[in-house]
Design an enzyme around this catalytic site. Structure first.
Site, PDB file in Angstrom:
ATOM      1  N   GLU A  45      19.340  -8.938  -2.974  1.00 15.97           N
ATOM      2  CA  GLU A  45      20.263  -7.899  -2.492  1.00 15.97           C
ATOM      3  C   GLU A  45      20.864  -7.124  -3.653  1.00 15.97           C
ATOM      4  OE1 GLU A  45      19.888  -6.713   0.660  1.00 15.97           O
ATOM      5  OE2 GLU A  45      20.279  -8.773   1.276  1.00 15.97           O
ATOM      6  N   HIS A  46      20.791  -5.796  -3.533  1.00 12.65           N
ATOM      7  CA  HIS A  46      21.277  -4.864  -4.570  1.00 12.65           C
ATOM      8  C   HIS A  46      20.457  -4.978  -5.855  1.00 12.65           C
ATOM      9  CE1 HIS A  46      25.044  -3.165  -2.736  1.00 12.65           C
ATOM     10  NE2 HIS A  46      24.769  -4.144  -1.899  1.00 12.65           N
ATOM     11  N   THR A  47      19.346  -5.664  -5.791  1.00  7.77           N
ATOM     12  CA  THR A  47      18.456  -5.755  -6.956  1.00  7.77           C
ATOM     13  C   THR A  47      17.532  -4.545  -7.031  1.00  7.77           C
ATOM     14  OG1 THR A  47      17.115  -7.171  -5.550  1.00  7.77           O
ATOM     15  CG2 THR A  47      18.425  -8.261  -7.263  1.00  7.77           C
ATOM     16  N   ASP A  48      17.352  -3.843  -5.903  1.00  5.36           N
ATOM     17  CA  ASP A  48      16.336  -2.773  -5.902  1.00  5.36           C
ATOM     18  C   ASP A  48      16.668  -1.656  -6.884  1.00  5.36           C
ATOM     19  OD1 ASP A  48      18.368  -1.772  -4.218  1.00  5.36           O
ATOM     20  OD2 ASP A  48      16.987  -0.998  -2.706  1.00  5.36           O
ATOM     21  N   SER A  79      16.550  12.189  20.698  1.00  5.24           N
ATOM     22  CA  SER A  79      16.534  10.725  20.638  1.00  5.24           C
ATOM     23  C   SER A  79      16.879  10.181  22.008  1.00  5.24           C
ATOM     24  CB  SER A  79      17.573  10.228  19.623  1.00  5.24           C
ATOM     25  OG  SER A  79      17.737   8.821  19.755  1.00  5.24           O
ATOM     26  N   GLY A 136      22.450  -3.036   9.253  1.00  6.85           N
ATOM     27  CA  GLY A 136      21.842  -3.507   8.005  1.00  6.85           C
ATOM     28  C   GLY A 136      20.355  -3.756   8.166  1.00  6.85           C
ATOM     29  N   GLU A 172      16.637  10.213   1.611  1.00  8.36           N
ATOM     30  CA  GLU A 172      17.889   9.472   1.873  1.00  8.36           C
ATOM     31  C   GLU A 172      18.957   9.833   0.838  1.00  8.36           C
ATOM     32  OE1 GLU A 172      19.354   6.264   3.382  1.00  8.36           O
ATOM     33  OE2 GLU A 172      18.236   6.744   5.176  1.00  8.36           O
ATOM     34  N   ASP A 184      13.859  -0.515   1.521  1.00  5.04           N
ATOM     35  CA  ASP A 184      13.736  -0.375   2.967  1.00  5.04           C
ATOM     36  C   ASP A 184      12.431   0.311   3.369  1.00  5.04           C
ATOM     37  OD1 ASP A 184      16.246  -1.350   2.626  1.00  5.04           O
ATOM     38  OD2 ASP A 184      17.292   0.406   3.389  1.00  5.04           O
ATOM     39  N   TYR A 236      29.431   0.649  -1.985  1.00  3.28           N
ATOM     40  CA  TYR A 236      28.051   0.642  -2.457  1.00  3.28           C
ATOM     41  C   TYR A 236      27.942   1.409  -3.776  1.00  3.28           C
ATOM     42  CZ  TYR A 236      22.934   1.049  -2.115  1.00  3.28           C
ATOM     43  OH  TYR A 236      21.583   0.989  -2.345  1.00  3.28           O
TER      44      TYR A 236
END
Ligand code: ADP
Ligand code: MG
Length: 394
Positions: A45-48, A79, A136, A172, A184, A236
């Protein structure tokens, strides 16, 4: 932080019913139907964005889009969830910041393709997604990956999966306004049934690692706390800034280049908060490598301790958990889960709990009870299995 009921999610409609609805809405059949899954991150997590390692998988919940090119530059979007109705835009006049609402996801993809010199015609698009929003599980990327896959086919652009990953990341970041990495999209575009996606975020290389929880008598439960995270909030961005600061002080290109053995020396160079942020990233990268090794050599029943350690690191060092996530994790662990952690960007969203099939009911009941006792919104609990990546369905 807001709690939501997330009632708007679509139905997971089959292509045939989506095609019928498309015809009824836009008149005439779509040129095709494309789907892309949400993802859950097993560990990393948050390593990307630190050019490190992640181990997500594409889940059996996905965004499905029926698309038909038009003869003009108009884009019409509908949608099946929400009550926005048909959103209309001009594909020839897109600019970051000018679009609001969910249209940012598909139009961001159109915009990045245009930036890349690919001519995108106007089109009609119907979306149905059963990926819960803001849990998430990357409902936004599921849309973007379905749309980029569709437009890649329809324009004959011939983009590779790696190129589509980079393009949707840019969409994004620059158009949707979320400073996310490449995890993702990589899971959504490159995932495969029965496998987790071991991704090196530095060179984008992917290795598929078997993750057959069911064969090991396990299920992976997702506990959606209903606490909405928002990338737009400061948390974030401030974690990213801490990581950049840490890498700068330590003189490395990215925290990926810091080894667990270097941590002690790093402690003398960094302020206490930055040090803890750095320690999370460095140890988390190491846990991903251990998890991959363990899955290959021993199987999913042996990664529980790594999941637990990951959660503790996010709670204490990176400080991105919240009371609902901690309660979900602790309760699941106390009632039979062999490992549990929050997953996703943090500050809300979901936890995962790797649970023996025989204890699934007990864990579910205990978590629901604990949330009620704490006065929290009732969580949504469901299982996920590794499913196929983005694909054309018809
Ligand atoms: P996450 O990607 O983690 O689920 P985000 O806040 O990044 O959370 O993305 C959620 C956004 O994605 C929603 O606000 C909406 O704009 C869009 N979205 C996701 N699913 C749908 C859907 N089924 N219909 C319309 N918009 C959706
Ligand atoms: Mg998102």
């Amino acid at each position: 932080m807001n709690t939501t009921t997330r009632t708007g999610a679509g139905t997971g409609a089959l292509p045939d019913s989506l095609i019928s609805l498309f015809k009824a809405t836009f008149g005439g059949a779509p040129a095709g139907v494309w789907a892309a899954p949400g993802r859950v991150n097993l560990i990393g997590e948050h390593t990307d964005y630190n050019e490190g390692f992640v181990l997500p998988f594409a889940i059996d919940k996905r965004a499905t889009t029926a698309v038909r090119p038009r003869g003009d530059s108009t884009v019409r979007l509908l949608s099946t969830s929400g009550d926005e109705g048909i959103v209309e835009a001009d594909a020839a006049a897109l600019a970051p910041g000018a679009v609001t609402g969910w249209a940012k996801c598909p139009l961001g993809v159109v915009w990045v393709l245009q930036q890349r010199g690919i001519e995108v015609p106007g089109f009609d698009l119907l979306l149905d997604s059963d990926v819960p929003l803001g849990a998430g599980l990357s409902s936004s990327h599921a849309i973007e990956c379905a749309v980029v896959t569709a437009l890649n086919d329809l324009t004959g652009a011939g983009l590779t999966a790696e190129e589509m990953v980079t393009l949707t990341q840019h969409a994004e970041n620059a158009f949707v306004g979320a400073p996310t990495g490449i995890m993702d999209q990589s899971a959504s575009l490159r995932g495969a049934s029965g496998h987790a996606v071991f991704l090196d975020c530095r060179d984008q290389s992917v290795q598929l690692v078997p993750f057959e929880a069911q064969e090991a008598g396990l299920v992976l439960l997702v506990i959606d706390t209903k606490v909405s995270h928002s990338h737009a909030d400061g948390g974030y961005a401030s974690r990213r800034a801490s990581c950049e600061l840490g890498a700068g002080v330590l003189g490395v290109a990215a925290l990926r280049d810091v080894a667990v053995a270097d941590l002690e020396a790093a402690g003398g160079l960094l302020d206490p908060v930055t040090y803890r942020r750095v320690r999370h990233i460095v140890t988390e990268n190491d846990r991903v490598l251990q998890a991959v090794e363990t899955l290959r050599s021993q199987g999913p029943a042996h990664i529980g301790g790594l999941l637990d350690a990951s959660h503790a690191s996010m709670r204490d060092d990176f400080e991105i958990s919240c009371p609902e996530l901690d309660l979900a994790v602790d309760t699941a662990r106390g009632h039979g889960a062999i490992g549990a952690r929050m997953t996703g960007g943090g500050f809300g969203g979901s936890a995962i709990a790797l649970t023996p099939v025989r204890d699934e009911r007990q864990v579910r009941d205990a978590v629901v009870r604990a949330f009620a006792e704490a006065g929290f919104t009732a969580p949504d609990i469901f299982t996920v299995t590794p499913a196929a990546g983005a694909e054309r369905l018809s």
